[in-house]
Design a protein around this motif. Structure first.
Motif, PDB file in Angstrom:
ATOM      1  N   THR A  15       8.368  11.084   2.247  1.00 39.55           N
ATOM      2  CA  THR A  15       8.227  10.518   3.588  1.00 39.55           C
ATOM      3  C   THR A  15       9.248   9.415   3.835  1.00 39.55           C
ATOM      4  O   THR A  15       9.927   9.401   4.865  1.00 39.55           O
ATOM      5  N   ALA A  16       9.351   8.482   2.900  1.00 41.14           N
ATOM      6  CA  ALA A  16      10.308   7.381   3.058  1.00 41.14           C
ATOM      7  C   ALA A  16      11.742   7.905   3.121  1.00 41.14           C
ATOM      8  O   ALA A  16      12.555   7.401   3.904  1.00 41.14           O
ATOM      9  N   SER A  17      12.046   8.897   2.317  1.00 36.42           N
ATOM     10  CA  SER A  17      13.395   9.478   2.327  1.00 36.42           C
ATOM     11  C   SER A  17      13.733  10.080   3.679  1.00 36.42           C
ATOM     12  O   SER A  17      14.817   9.843   4.229  1.00 36.42           O
ATOM     13  N   LYS A  43      14.329   0.930  -1.279  1.00 38.96           N
ATOM     14  CA  LYS A  43      13.663  -0.063  -2.129  1.00 38.96           C
ATOM     15  C   LYS A  43      12.438  -0.649  -1.441  1.00 38.96           C
ATOM     16  O   LYS A  43      11.447  -0.946  -2.092  1.00 38.96           O
ATOM     17  N   ILE A  44      12.522  -0.792  -0.149  1.00 40.87           N
ATOM     18  CA  ILE A  44      11.401  -1.357   0.609  1.00 40.87           C
ATOM     19  C   ILE A  44      10.497  -0.266   1.151  1.00 40.87           C
ATOM     20  O   ILE A  44       9.277  -0.317   0.984  1.00 40.87           O
ATOM     21  N   SER A  45      11.084   0.728   1.791  1.00 41.89           N
ATOM     22  CA  SER A  45      10.263   1.730   2.479  1.00 41.89           C
ATOM     23  C   SER A  45       9.403   2.544   1.525  1.00 41.89           C
ATOM     24  O   SER A  45       8.258   2.876   1.843  1.00 41.89           O
ATOM     25  N   TRP A  46       9.918   2.871   0.331  1.00 42.59           N
ATOM     26  CA  TRP A  46       9.126   3.665  -0.600  1.00 42.59           C
ATOM     27  C   TRP A  46       7.882   2.891  -1.038  1.00 42.59           C
ATOM     28  O   TRP A  46       6.783   3.436  -1.073  1.00 42.59           O
ATOM     29  N   VAL A  48       6.339   0.458   0.615  1.00 42.01           N
ATOM     30  CA  VAL A  48       5.435   0.328   1.759  1.00 42.01           C
ATOM     31  C   VAL A  48       4.678   1.627   2.006  1.00 42.01           C
ATOM     32  O   VAL A  48       3.451   1.627   2.169  1.00 42.01           O
ATOM     33  N   VAL A  49       5.383   2.741   1.999  1.00 44.96           N
ATOM     34  CA  VAL A  49       4.739   4.036   2.245  1.00 44.96           C
ATOM     35  C   VAL A  49       3.774   4.383   1.113  1.00 44.96           C
ATOM     36  O   VAL A  49       2.676   4.896   1.355  1.00 44.96           O
ATOM     37  N   PHE A  50       4.133   4.086  -0.127  1.00 43.98           N
ATOM     38  CA  PHE A  50       3.256   4.344  -1.269  1.00 43.98           C
ATOM     39  C   PHE A  50       1.937   3.593  -1.113  1.00 43.98           C
ATOM     40  O   PHE A  50       0.856   4.170  -1.260  1.00 43.98           O
ATOM     41  N   ILE A  51       2.007   2.316  -0.780  1.00 39.71           N
ATOM     42  CA  ILE A  51       0.792   1.512  -0.605  1.00 39.71           C
ATOM     43  C   ILE A  51      -0.033   2.041   0.570  1.00 39.71           C
ATOM     44  O   ILE A  51      -1.260   2.142   0.480  1.00 39.71           O
ATOM     45  N   CYS A  52       0.652   2.406   1.646  1.00 34.44           N
ATOM     46  CA  CYS A  52      -0.068   2.957   2.806  1.00 34.44           C
ATOM     47  C   CYS A  52      -0.804   4.238   2.454  1.00 34.44           C
ATOM     48  O   CYS A  52      -1.953   4.431   2.861  1.00 34.44           O
ATOM     49  N   ILE A  53      -0.147   5.104   1.697  1.00 33.56           N
ATOM     50  CA  ILE A  53      -0.802   6.363   1.311  1.00 33.56           C
ATOM     51  C   ILE A  53      -2.015   6.081   0.435  1.00 33.56           C
ATOM     52  O   ILE A  53      -3.077   6.684   0.617  1.00 33.56           O
ATOM     53  N   LEU A  54      -1.888   5.158  -0.497  1.00 33.37           N
ATOM     54  CA  LEU A  54      -3.026   4.839  -1.373  1.00 33.37           C
ATOM     55  C   LEU A  54      -4.184   4.219  -0.599  1.00 33.37           C
ATOM     56  O   LEU A  54      -5.349   4.505  -0.881  1.00 33.37           O
TER      57      LEU A  54
END
Length: 73
Positions: A15-17, A43-46, A48-54
């Motif tokens: 998603t971040a990519s 470095k930032i978006s991955w 942020v998206v990882f935490i949002c998904i969790l």
């Protein structure tokens, strides 16, 4: 639990990519100059998206189950 963590890692990277690449194309950054800004943005978006998904995915999954069960009635 491990499968959810691996899913979140893979989904957040994908998603971040996609979002990062689309934004760079939209801003008309030349492909030759894209690698450094891409890495910096990822470095930032991955993260942020990882935490949002969790955090958000389990809540949305519960809401989806409730909504679909109401629609079946």
């Amino acid at each position: 639990m491990l499968s959810k963590l691996i899913f979140a890692l893979l989904m957040s990277f994908a998603t971040a990519s996609m979002v990062t690449i689309v934004q760079m194309i939209y801003k008309e950054i030349p492909f030759e100059m894209m690698m450094k800004p891409y890495v910096n943005a990822m470095k930032i978006s991955w993260i942020v998206v990882f935490i949002c998904i969790l955090l958000i995915a389990p809540v949305l999954q519960k809401i989806t189950i409730k909504l679909t069960s109401l629609m079946k009635k």
